[in-house]
Design a protein around this motif. Sequence first.
Motif, mmCIF file in Angstrom:
data_model
loop_
_atom_site.group_PDB
_atom_site.id
_atom_site.type_symbol
_atom_site.label_atom_id
_atom_site.label_comp_id
_atom_site.label_asym_id
_atom_site.label_seq_id
_atom_site.Cartn_x
_atom_site.Cartn_y
_atom_site.Cartn_z
ATOM 1 N N PHE A 1 0.849 -1.192 0.000
ATOM 2 C CA PHE A 1 0.000 0.000 0.000
ATOM 3 C C PHE A 1 0.892 1.252 0.000
ATOM 4 N N GLN A 2 1.955 1.222 0.804
ATOM 5 C CA GLN A 2 2.856 2.383 0.854
ATOM 6 C C GLN A 2 3.607 2.548 -0.467
ATOM 7 N N ILE A 3 3.998 1.427 -1.074
ATOM 8 C CA ILE A 3 4.698 1.530 -2.363
ATOM 9 C C ILE A 3 3.748 2.149 -3.398
ATOM 10 N N ALA A 4 2.485 1.689 -3.359
ATOM 11 C CA ALA A 4 1.511 2.220 -4.320
ATOM 12 C C ALA A 4 1.332 3.728 -4.102
ATOM 13 N N LEU A 5 1.330 4.163 -2.836
ATOM 14 C CA LEU A 5 1.210 5.606 -2.564
ATOM 15 C C LEU A 5 2.394 6.352 -3.184
ATOM 16 N N LEU A 6 3.591 5.770 -3.011
ATOM 17 C CA LEU A 6 4.798 6.420 -3.551
ATOM 18 C C LEU A 6 4.776 6.474 -5.071
ATOM 19 N N GLU A 7 4.193 5.437 -5.663
ATOM 20 C CA GLU A 7 4.190 5.384 -7.123
ATOM 21 C C GLU A 7 3.153 6.312 -7.735
ATOM 22 N N ASP A 8 2.261 6.808 -6.878
ATOM 23 C CA ASP A 8 1.240 7.729 -7.371
ATOM 24 C C ASP A 8 1.855 9.134 -7.466
ATOM 25 N N GLU A 9 1.950 9.637 -8.686
ATOM 26 C CA GLU A 9 2.634 10.927 -8.883
ATOM 27 C C GLU A 9 1.956 12.069 -8.123
ATOM 28 N N ASN A 10 0.652 11.898 -7.860
ATOM 29 C CA ASN A 10 -0.074 12.980 -7.180
ATOM 30 C C ASN A 10 0.454 13.227 -5.774
ATOM 31 N N LEU A 11 1.046 12.184 -5.165
ATOM 32 C CA LEU A 11 1.486 12.326 -3.776
ATOM 33 C C LEU A 11 2.563 13.403 -3.643
ATOM 34 N N ALA A 12 3.553 13.370 -4.556
ATOM 35 C CA ALA A 12 4.671 14.307 -4.425
ATOM 36 C C ALA A 12 4.478 15.564 -5.264
ATOM 37 N N ALA A 13 3.384 15.615 -6.046
ATOM 38 C CA ALA A 13 3.210 16.763 -6.942
ATOM 39 C C ALA A 13 3.225 18.109 -6.194
ATOM 40 N N PRO A 14 2.506 18.232 -5.033
ATOM 41 C CA PRO A 14 2.553 19.541 -4.352
ATOM 42 C C PRO A 14 3.971 19.905 -3.913
ATOM 43 N N ALA A 15 4.753 18.889 -3.491
ATOM 44 C CA ALA A 15 6.124 19.170 -3.043
ATOM 45 C C ALA A 15 6.970 19.660 -4.218
ATOM 46 N N ASP B 1 8.946 26.691 -6.745
ATOM 47 C CA ASP B 1 8.813 28.079 -6.240
ATOM 48 C C ASP B 1 9.968 28.462 -5.326
ATOM 49 N N GLY B 2 10.977 27.598 -5.227
ATOM 50 C CA GLY B 2 12.178 27.967 -4.471
ATOM 51 C C GLY B 2 12.296 27.334 -3.094
ATOM 52 N N GLU B 3 11.395 26.440 -2.712
ATOM 53 C CA GLU B 3 11.446 25.817 -1.373
ATOM 54 C C GLU B 3 12.487 24.690 -1.342
ATOM 55 N N ALA B 4 13.071 24.443 -0.172
ATOM 56 C CA ALA B 4 14.003 23.315 -0.030
ATOM 57 C C ALA B 4 13.217 22.009 -0.065
ATOM 58 N N ALA B 5 13.898 20.921 -0.481
ATOM 59 C CA ALA B 5 13.191 19.664 -0.728
ATOM 60 C C ALA B 5 12.468 19.152 0.519
ATOM 61 N N ASP B 6 13.115 19.215 1.697
ATOM 62 C CA ASP B 6 12.471 18.632 2.879
ATOM 63 C C ASP B 6 11.259 19.441 3.327
ATOM 64 N N ARG B 7 11.436 20.788 3.310
ATOM 65 C CA ARG B 7 10.284 21.627 3.708
ATOM 66 C C ARG B 7 9.145 21.459 2.710
ATOM 67 N N ALA B 8 9.498 21.355 1.457
ATOM 68 C CA ALA B 8 8.469 21.201 0.415
ATOM 69 C C ALA B 8 7.737 19.872 0.592
ATOM 70 N N TRP B 9 8.501 18.842 0.923
ATOM 71 C CA TRP B 9 7.899 17.506 1.100
ATOM 72 C C TRP B 9 6.918 17.532 2.273
ATOM 73 N N ILE B 10 7.358 18.138 3.389
ATOM 74 C CA ILE B 10 6.473 18.200 4.570
ATOM 75 C C ILE B 10 5.227 19.034 4.255
ATOM 76 N N ALA B 11 5.465 20.199 3.660
ATOM 77 C CA ALA B 11 4.322 21.093 3.383
ATOM 78 C C ALA B 11 3.356 20.439 2.406
ATOM 79 N N GLY B 12 3.889 19.615 1.519
ATOM 80 C CA GLY B 12 3.019 18.969 0.532
ATOM 81 C C GLY B 12 2.235 17.816 1.123
ATOM 82 N N ILE B 13 2.835 17.078 2.019
ATOM 83 C CA ILE B 13 2.186 15.840 2.482
ATOM 84 C C ILE B 13 1.383 16.033 3.779
ATOM 85 N N ASP B 14 1.754 17.020 4.602
ATOM 86 C CA ASP B 14 1.053 17.169 5.881
ATOM 87 C C ASP B 14 -0.448 17.421 5.748
#
Length: 536
Positions: free
Chosen positions: A78-92, A98-111
């Motif tokens: 299930f987690q692999i399928a979530l990762l493979e879904d491009e929509n999950l990381a699209a906001p990050a 827009d200039g955000e660092a990868a980790d902050r972008a990842w958190i802001a996108g997924i939280d």
Amino acid sequence: MDHRARRTTRRIEGWPAAPGVASGPLMRLAAAAAVARKGGSTAGERQALADALDASRLDLAALVGEMKNEEAQAILSFQIALLEDENLAAPAFALIADGEAADRAWIAGIDPEIAGYEQAVDPYFRARASDLRDLRDRVLRHLAGEVDQAVPAGVIVLADDMPPSVFLATDWRDGGLVLRRGSPSSHVAILARSRGVPMMVGGDVEGLEAGVDAVLDGDAGALIVDPDPVLRAEYDQRLAEKSQARQALASFDGPVLTASGEPVRLMINVTGLAELRDIDPSKVDGIGLMRTEFLFHGRESLPTEDEQYQIYRQMAEWAAGKPVTIRTLDAGGDKPVAGLTQAGEINPFLGVRGVRLSLERLDVFRLQLRALARAAVIGHLKVMIPMVTVPEELDRCRALFRDAVEELRGEGIEAAMPPLGMMVEVPAAALAIEDFDADFFSIGSNDLIQYVMAASRDEPQLADLARPSRAIFHLIGHVVRHADRCGREASLCGDLAGDPSQVAALLDQGLRSLSVAPGALAPVRAAIARYPGRPA
Ligand code: PEP
Ligand code: MG
């Protein structure tokens, strides 16, 4: 002066999530590192996130390969399928652009996604928030260049929440788990129960020092920090009794008998094939309850007829002619299944669960009946229906089963009609048991108690009320007497059967067939052996 002498025993109450006792030093499992990335060029940050996502996918794929347990595989897939879904990381990725660092972008996108799951009305979706947090933290660890924190055997792990993948990758021998967040119906709790890892959730564990000695009582849902010598001895004794009981079971041969030589059938409750790996079928009288809803958990799509058939077939083969009692889907209540149970029910325990849901979702039920009818050709399969309340429900199931058998035979596929029994767990069914045309009866004391006592099985504050009372034993006796009169089997597969202190009271009601969690086999066998016989 020995500073240990000044310490006082502290008892921290939480909710029991998986039974058993663990004793050892406390270990605090840190959450993923706080954001520390400086951030580079947009292209560099985009690449860093893409690499971390890839590395996480590889970790999970490797973990899936190591897992023998299909529940565990399903959670990781299930987690692999979530990762493979491009929509999950699209906001990050958009934030990185827009200039955000990868980790902050990842958190802001997924939280926000995690928050959505946390606020869901349906407890199934709430529990899935931890899968997403798991993924978030794994990716963050890769971005921070960290390696997973190793958990040594024999410790009691304290954590805020635990990702299923971390649970599955941990060696839990002699260890236990305390989670500040989470619920007894979370995936981790389900896994802990099926693997025999004592666990509690909740409790004020903030500020506890790592390395301090503690005992985790998973039955009571309590953590005893720095136990005094008397408490320590009491728990050491419980641990010793458990290990003696395990050894006694390994050396056991022959039928289960009361002190007066009466045979009692002792079977096991399981949720999948994994639990059968360590059990010698010659030491048990078969499977008294296979909870099939766990085959439907933690996956993106419902299991197919063939997937189900393969599992039921392997169970029948494992049992080598002993009975294998498979319960049709009992989704709902505390066991929601995404895409199947009805979201937003005001009172899910009194809602569309068990057979009520199966009869609503005939598309899903028919597949299960076909898989069962095919497996019934092999070995001694029995099928039982959960949450039966009125006779018509059982009659409809029997007719649908017959249709499935006919349909399969029409397709040239071998199929058989197994004995069709019912769970007796709704008071209306227990009271009017004479009206039900069941081939056998299996008493579900967990639900019977909560419905008779009007006390939720999941409410720790009502634990003293949600207990077997005279009313419960009265109903059990009523069902057993009816079964005896018509020459059908009555057994009990709720947790009451696995409590050695209740065994005599159950045998007093005439029960001679019990089905228990594998961990309870030895103590229950011992309790049966002590039973002198029914009072005159
Ligand atoms: C019961 O209710 O006692 C039972 C065995 O079923 P479950 O715990 O799965 O509801
Ligand atoms: Mg039940």
